[in-house]
Scaffold this motif. Structure first.
Motif, PDB file in Angstrom:
ATOM      1  N   SER A   2       0.884  -1.248  -0.019  1.00 37.36           N
ATOM      2  CA  SER A   2       0.480  -0.163   0.027  1.00 37.36           C
ATOM      3  C   SER A   2       0.745   1.338  -0.455  1.00 37.36           C
ATOM      4  O   SER A   2       2.000   1.183  -0.173  1.00 37.36           O
ATOM      5  CB  SER A   2      -0.761   0.495   1.668  1.00 37.36           C
TER       6      SER A   2
ATOM      7  N   CYS B 139       0.797   2.863   2.474  1.00 38.91           N
ATOM      8  CA  CYS B 139       0.736   3.209   3.266  1.00 38.91           C
ATOM      9  C   CYS B 139       2.168   1.889   3.780  1.00 38.91           C
ATOM     10  O   CYS B 139       3.018   1.452   5.297  1.00 38.91           O
ATOM     11  CB  CYS B 139       0.068   2.231   4.466  1.00 38.91           C
TER      12      CYS B 139
ATOM     13  N   GLY C 173       3.495   7.003   6.924  1.00 39.23           N
ATOM     14  CA  GLY C 173       2.513   6.469   7.731  1.00 39.23           C
ATOM     15  C   GLY C 173       1.452   7.102   7.609  1.00 39.23           C
ATOM     16  O   GLY C 173       1.427   8.187   6.506  1.00 39.23           O
ATOM     17  N   GLN C 174       0.395   6.931   8.531  1.00 40.76           N
ATOM     18  CA  GLN C 174      -0.880   7.472   8.019  1.00 40.76           C
ATOM     19  C   GLN C 174      -1.734   7.081   9.923  1.00 40.76           C
ATOM     20  O   GLN C 174      -1.519   6.359  10.027  1.00 40.76           O
ATOM     21  CB  GLN C 174      -2.076   6.280   7.048  1.00 40.76           C
TER      22      GLN C 174
ATOM     23  N   THR D 192      -3.396   4.145  11.911  1.00 36.86           N
ATOM     24  CA  THR D 192      -3.759   3.225  11.384  1.00 36.86           C
ATOM     25  C   THR D 192      -2.197   2.262  11.870  1.00 36.86           C
ATOM     26  O   THR D 192      -1.936   1.886  10.608  1.00 36.86           O
ATOM     27  CB  THR D 192      -4.293   3.106  10.109  1.00 36.86           C
TER      28      THR D 192
ATOM     29  N   TYR E  64      -2.542  -1.138  10.584  1.00 41.87           N
ATOM     30  CA  TYR E  64      -2.136  -1.690   8.813  1.00 41.87           C
ATOM     31  C   TYR E  64      -1.074  -1.014   8.222  1.00 41.87           C
ATOM     32  O   TYR E  64      -0.507  -1.490   7.213  1.00 41.87           O
ATOM     33  CB  TYR E  64      -3.479  -0.473   8.024  1.00 41.87           C
ATOM     34  N   VAL E  65      -0.451   0.208   8.840  1.00 40.80           N
ATOM     35  CA  VAL E  65       0.449   0.734   8.369  1.00 40.80           C
ATOM     36  C   VAL E  65       2.050   0.074   8.658  1.00 40.80           C
ATOM     37  O   VAL E  65       2.845  -0.226   8.260  1.00 40.80           O
ATOM     38  CB  VAL E  65       1.094   2.038   8.816  1.00 40.80           C
TER      39      VAL E  65
ATOM     40  N   THR F  24       2.073  10.392  -3.158  1.00 45.16           N
ATOM     41  CA  THR F  24       3.301   9.716  -1.728  1.00 45.16           C
ATOM     42  C   THR F  24       4.100  11.552  -2.846  1.00 45.16           C
ATOM     43  O   THR F  24       5.624  10.940  -1.586  1.00 45.16           O
ATOM     44  CB  THR F  24       3.818   8.557  -1.407  1.00 45.16           C
TER      45      THR F  24
END
Lengths: 246, 144
Positions: free
Chosen positions: A138, A140, A144-145, A148, A151-152, A244
């Motif tokens: 992803s 991710c 970073g996010q 989450t 997930y990251v 990104t």
């Protein structure tokens, strides 16, 4: 028809990105083993294309993945490629409060699931004289996010696993790459982000002015599986509309 | 081939030899109108002829050169759909060891590899923007 005579397994093939990947690979001649936790979803997708067959497995169960891949190989006698795409999202909660059960579940499916899938696939790809793996990471996996963590962490982990497997099995003819999509409207993401205003805002954050589509991700995945990518291994490939880049 | 770039007008810098020539050939196989730009006139013209494309002499580090080539493409083809900024050089002095680097050599490398890419974008984008959706590919290397 880059995949004529090729047998390719796709996990999470029953919906979203996986279903688009199945359709793309089949359209280029592949015989696709559609693996999904939901047998009906897998059967529906497999039934929509030529030369596909549904298999049921939970990627977070190593024994089940071992059996599912063995079943795909029994079906067509070999394995040329695999797309380890199955994944889940999760709640948006800062790390200190992130629910531990969701951490465990997300890591189990999105990271361990990719590892278990590759462990099941690699012996067959080696026996085949080589092949290609694409793991679904992803954006991710790059950035970073907030909210989450699981997930990251899982998606960064997938990139590291991908590089490691590429180094370990390159000499045996196995390539391994990751695809890193931006936000894509899929059943998973639409269920988590129901507010259309959020999607409009996400569209606007891309240099292209729109989120990616499942077909955009499928095109990159097909490239990485194909002979066009014979010199591409151990790398992570953004399909992110430039989000990104800044 | 699949015709994914059918009828797209694609300018490939450094297109006479090496990677650029391979890119030009592949694009032509998939249906593009390939515009080969290079300082190597003989090899560039020969390749353009072989693949049914068109050759323009271009030193990518020359802004006047870019102005002339983009004007010529606008005149000859009426627009431009894509640009591959491929032209590049390495040191001519054998290595880029920081302790031995030759400043004139370094400037030449930057002029071709950096100025050339930026000038390509600067001069191609206005014509590409008038020609509908487009795409630029810049050749980089392993630096990360």
């Amino acid at each position: 028809m880059r995949f004529m005579g090729k047998v390719i397994a796709v996990t999470g093939g029953g919906s979203g990105l996986g279903a688009a990947i199945v359709a793309r690979l089949a359209s280029e001649g592949a015989e696709v083993g559609v693996i999904d936790l939901d047998p009906q979803a897998a059967a529906r997708v497999a039934g929509q294309v030529q030369g596909a067959k549904a298999f049921a497995a939970d990627v977070s169960d190593p024994a089940a993945m071992h059996r599912a891949i063995a079943d795909v190989v029994s079906w067509r006698g070999k394995l040329d490629g695999a797309v380890n795409n199955a994944g889940v999202g999760g709640p948006f909660v800062p790390s200190a409060d992130y629910p531990l059960d969701w951490w465990d579940r997300t890591i189990a499916i999105n990271l361990s699931g990719v590892f278990y899938s590759m462990r099941a696939e690699l012996p067959h790809l080696i026996a085949n004289g080589g092949g290609a793996i694409v793991n679904m990471s992803s954006i991710c996996g790059f950035i970073g996010q907030a909210g989450t963590a699981a997930y990251v962490a899982a998606k960064h982990g997938v990139v590291g696993l991908t590089k490691t497997v590429a180094l370990e099995y390159g000499a045996q003819g196995v390539r391994c790459n990751a695809v890193c999509p931006t936000y894509v409207r899929t059943p998973l993401t639409l269920a988590e982000l129901k507010d259309q205003a959020i999607w409009a805002d996400l569209d606007a954050r891309h240099a292209t002015g729109h989120c990616a589509t499942p077909d955009d991700v499928a095109a990159m995945t097909a490239f990485l599986l194909s002979g066009d990518a014979r010199s591409v291994t151990g790398s992570a490939h953004l399909v992110d509309g430039g989000i990104t880049a800044s | 081939m699949t015709g994914r770039v059918q009828a797209k007008r694609v300018l490939v810098t450094g297109g006479a030899t090496g990677l650029g020539a391979a890119i030009a050939r592949r694009l032509a196989e998939e249906g593009a109108v390939v515009l080969v730009a290079d300082i190597a006139e003989v090899a560039g013209a020969a390749l353009a002829s072989e693949i049914g494309g068109h050759f323009y002499r271009l030193d990518v580090s020359s802004e006047a050169g870019w102005t002339a080539v983009i004007a010529a493409i606008a005149r000859d083809f009426g627009g431009l759909d894509a640009l591959v900024n491929n032209a590049g050089i390495a040191s001519s002095k054998g290595g880029e060891d920081i302790e031995r680097i030759d400043l004139a050599d370094l400037h030449r490398i930057f002029a071709v590899n950096v100025d050339g890419t930026i000038l390509g974008c600067k001069h191609a984008i206005p014509l590409m923007a008038k020609s509908g959706p487009g795409s630029i590919v810049n050749l980089s290397s392993m630096a990360e």
